[in-house]
Design a protein around this motif. Structure first.
Motif, PDB file in Angstrom:
ATOM      1  N   LYS A 235      25.008   6.989 -75.849  1.00  0.00           N
ATOM      2  CA  LYS A 235      25.398   6.318 -77.048  1.00  0.00           C
ATOM      3  C   LYS A 235      26.811   7.136 -77.221  1.00  0.00           C
ATOM      4  CE  LYS A 235      21.034   5.047 -78.885  1.00  0.00           C
ATOM      5  NZ  LYS A 235      20.044   5.423 -80.342  1.00  0.00           N
ATOM      6  N   ALA A 236      26.975   8.283 -76.768  1.00  0.00           N
ATOM      7  CA  ALA A 236      28.047   8.962 -76.922  1.00  0.00           C
ATOM      8  C   ALA A 236      29.567   8.355 -77.013  1.00  0.00           C
ATOM      9  CB  ALA A 236      28.215  10.392 -76.661  1.00  0.00           C
ATOM     10  N   THR A 237      30.489   8.399 -77.426  1.00  0.00           N
ATOM     11  CA  THR A 237      31.852   7.757 -77.179  1.00  0.00           C
ATOM     12  C   THR A 237      32.831   8.753 -76.780  1.00  0.00           C
ATOM     13  OG1 THR A 237      32.673   7.781 -79.553  1.00  0.00           O
ATOM     14  CG2 THR A 237      31.142   5.936 -78.923  1.00  0.00           C
ATOM     15  N   PHE A 238      33.987   8.290 -76.082  1.00  0.00           N
ATOM     16  CA  PHE A 238      34.869   8.897 -75.728  1.00  0.00           C
ATOM     17  C   PHE A 238      36.306   8.106 -75.853  1.00  0.00           C
ATOM     18  CE2 PHE A 238      33.948   7.056 -71.976  1.00  0.00           C
ATOM     19  CZ  PHE A 238      35.095   6.978 -71.092  1.00  0.00           C
TER      20      PHE A 238
ATOM     21  N   LYS B 279      42.734   2.092 -74.259  1.00  0.00           N
ATOM     22  CA  LYS B 279      43.326   2.795 -75.863  1.00  0.00           C
ATOM     23  C   LYS B 279      42.515   2.678 -76.861  1.00  0.00           C
ATOM     24  CE  LYS B 279      48.081   2.012 -73.926  1.00  0.00           C
ATOM     25  NZ  LYS B 279      49.267   1.472 -74.483  1.00  0.00           N
ATOM     26  N   ARG B 280      40.971   2.908 -76.479  1.00  0.00           N
ATOM     27  CA  ARG B 280      40.026   2.666 -77.782  1.00  0.00           C
ATOM     28  C   ARG B 280      38.827   3.647 -77.249  1.00  0.00           C
ATOM     29  NH1 ARG B 280      36.181  -1.114 -76.468  1.00  0.00           N
ATOM     30  NH2 ARG B 280      36.420  -2.473 -74.706  1.00  0.00           N
ATOM     31  N   ASN B 281      38.075   3.960 -78.077  1.00  0.00           N
ATOM     32  CA  ASN B 281      36.662   4.535 -78.013  1.00  0.00           C
ATOM     33  C   ASN B 281      35.638   3.572 -77.364  1.00  0.00           C
ATOM     34  OD1 ASN B 281      37.918   6.935 -78.811  1.00  0.00           O
ATOM     35  ND2 ASN B 281      36.739   6.757 -80.669  1.00  0.00           N
ATOM     36  N   VAL B 282      34.844   4.260 -76.191  1.00  0.00           N
ATOM     37  CA  VAL B 282      33.961   3.320 -75.755  1.00  0.00           C
ATOM     38  C   VAL B 282      32.688   4.149 -75.535  1.00  0.00           C
ATOM     39  CG1 VAL B 282      35.440   1.570 -74.442  1.00  0.00           C
ATOM     40  CG2 VAL B 282      34.452   3.814 -73.021  1.00  0.00           C
ATOM     41  N   SER B 283      31.424   3.893 -75.489  1.00  0.00           N
ATOM     42  CA  SER B 283      30.340   4.615 -74.937  1.00  0.00           C
ATOM     43  C   SER B 283      30.228   4.975 -73.921  1.00  0.00           C
ATOM     44  CB  SER B 283      29.091   4.056 -75.588  1.00  0.00           C
ATOM     45  OG  SER B 283      28.810   2.859 -74.879  1.00  0.00           O
ATOM     46  N   TYR B 284      29.441   5.783 -73.355  1.00  0.00           N
ATOM     47  CA  TYR B 284      29.149   6.000 -71.881  1.00  0.00           C
ATOM     48  C   TYR B 284      28.201   4.947 -71.082  1.00  0.00           C
ATOM     49  CZ  TYR B 284      31.470  10.507 -71.895  1.00  0.00           C
ATOM     50  OH  TYR B 284      32.509  11.601 -72.259  1.00  0.00           O
ATOM     51  N   ARG B 285      27.610   4.417 -71.959  1.00  0.00           N
ATOM     52  CA  ARG B 285      26.744   3.235 -71.686  1.00  0.00           C
ATOM     53  C   ARG B 285      27.817   2.083 -71.124  1.00  0.00           C
ATOM     54  NH1 ARG B 285      21.497   2.422 -71.579  1.00  0.00           N
ATOM     55  NH2 ARG B 285      21.301   3.936 -73.264  1.00  0.00           N
ATOM     56  N   ARG B 286      28.703   1.928 -72.070  1.00  0.00           N
ATOM     57  CA  ARG B 286      29.775   0.692 -71.722  1.00  0.00           C
ATOM     58  C   ARG B 286      30.597   1.065 -70.848  1.00  0.00           C
ATOM     59  NH1 ARG B 286      30.259  -4.448 -72.679  1.00  0.00           N
ATOM     60  NH2 ARG B 286      32.445  -5.224 -72.837  1.00  0.00           N
TER      61      ARG B 286
END
Length: 333
Positions: free
Chosen positions: A291-294, A300-307
């Motif tokens: 669920k964490a994002t980076f 050029k945007r934040n995404v979760s590791y699942r995404r």
């Protein structure tokens, strides 16, 4: 936001209107989860379910992954291929049957893996583990010769040699803890660290399999891992890119923070396995990681590791269709 439902205890799963109901053995209070919140289900306990429940899962396109009492992956209930594409399937097969195309993809998976092995080691070198710097350089040497290799088995051998170096580095990183590799062992794992890593890898493999289901890709066709009588192989290929930064980093963090301790393992059937309590700790940490994002630099945007896993699969789709060459994800820390 949809999430993975983990069932670690024994009991019965059933449908209740538009919710999933779990009756756990020894607990008079059923657990209810709205179907709209579930993206997939991981079952570790002894669970009863019926055809009506499976029809409910099929209707909502929810795969169910089954594991035995020791945390080993057993199989998947894969609802009908809702997004299956005959055209893309043919393209996947073409890339497998063409030796050069298959070799190109296999090399990319290995290159992504070795890049991330080095990234993980560099991360810990910057945090004081300077003794492992020669090991990072040794892995870089294996990566430098990938273009010279002309057969898939050679690539797998080079990757295996790089991982052996990496495991030596991991022992150095975890020096002072009660965990050590000694050597990699899988079935059965011969010590706690091997058991922990195998379980984390299994979670990654299965998460990728769930994400493949939501694309037009066929999970049965792998390129680094031989396409044979095994049910699925593509998820194993993709996992090579992410094992160092998702599974391994998770394992190291759990050990260093003493969230996982020797008491969370048990010896049975000639191997070492996580207890139910230990699995719950890993599952919670894994779900938090997914669920964490980076910040994803290309997007050029934040995404979760699942995404991120899904985005990697979309890149493969484009590669097979000839829209854009596949370039494995590279973490930048």
């Amino acid at each position: 936001m949809k999430e993975t439902l983990y069932i670690t205890g024994s009991g019965r799963l059933s449908r209740k209107d538009r919710t999933l109901r779990f009756d756990r053995e020894g607990d008079d209070r059923p657990r209810y989860v709205p179907i709209e919140r579930i993206q997939d289900i991981f079952i570790f306990g002894e669970v009863e379910l019926n055809k009506r429940f499976l029809e409910f899962m099929t209707q909502h396109l929810i795969p169910i992954h089954f594991f035995n009492r020791y945390g080993h992956y057993v199989g998947t209930y894969y609802p009908r291929e809702h997004y299956s594409s005959g055209h893309l399937l043919l393209r996947q097969v073409m890339h497998y049957l063409d030796d050069e195309r298959r070799l190109t993809l296999a090399r990319k998976f290995v290159a992504g893996s070795l890049f991330h092995l080095q990234q993980v080691l560099r991360y810990y070198i910057r945090r004081g583990h300077s003794a492992i710097e020669p090991l990072a350089e040794e892995i870089a040497g294996h990566q430098a010769r990938l273009e010279e290799l002309t057969r898939v088995p050679q690539l797998m051998q080079a990757e295996g040699q790089a991982w052996e170096v990496y495991y030596r580095a991991m022992d150095a990183i975890l020096d002072g803890t009660e965990f050590a590799f000694v050597r990699r062992s899988r079935r059965p794992p011969h010590n706690a660290l091997n058991a922990l890593l195998s379980f984390a890898n299994t979670l990654l493999y299965t998460a990728i399999l769930s994400e493949i289901y939501k694309t037009h890709l066929d999970p049965r066709i792998g390129y680094l891992h031989e396409t044979n009588f095994r049910r699925f192989t593509l998820h194993l290929d993709v996992a090579e890119v992410f094992k160092p930064i998702l599974a391994d980093r998770l394992v190291i963090r759990l050990v260093q923070k003493k969230q996982i301790q020797p008491k969370h393992f048990t010896a049975t059937l000639g191997g070492i396995y996580l207890t139910e309590e230990g699995r719950k700790i890993v599952l919670q940490a894994w779900e938090e990681r997914m669920k964490a994002t980076f910040h994803h630099r290309p997007l050029k945007r934040n995404v979760s590791y699942r995404r991120l896993l899904r985005l990697e699969l979309y890149k493969l789709e484009k590669h097979f269709l000839g829209d854009a060459e596949y370039v494995p994800f590279r973490a930048r820390w």
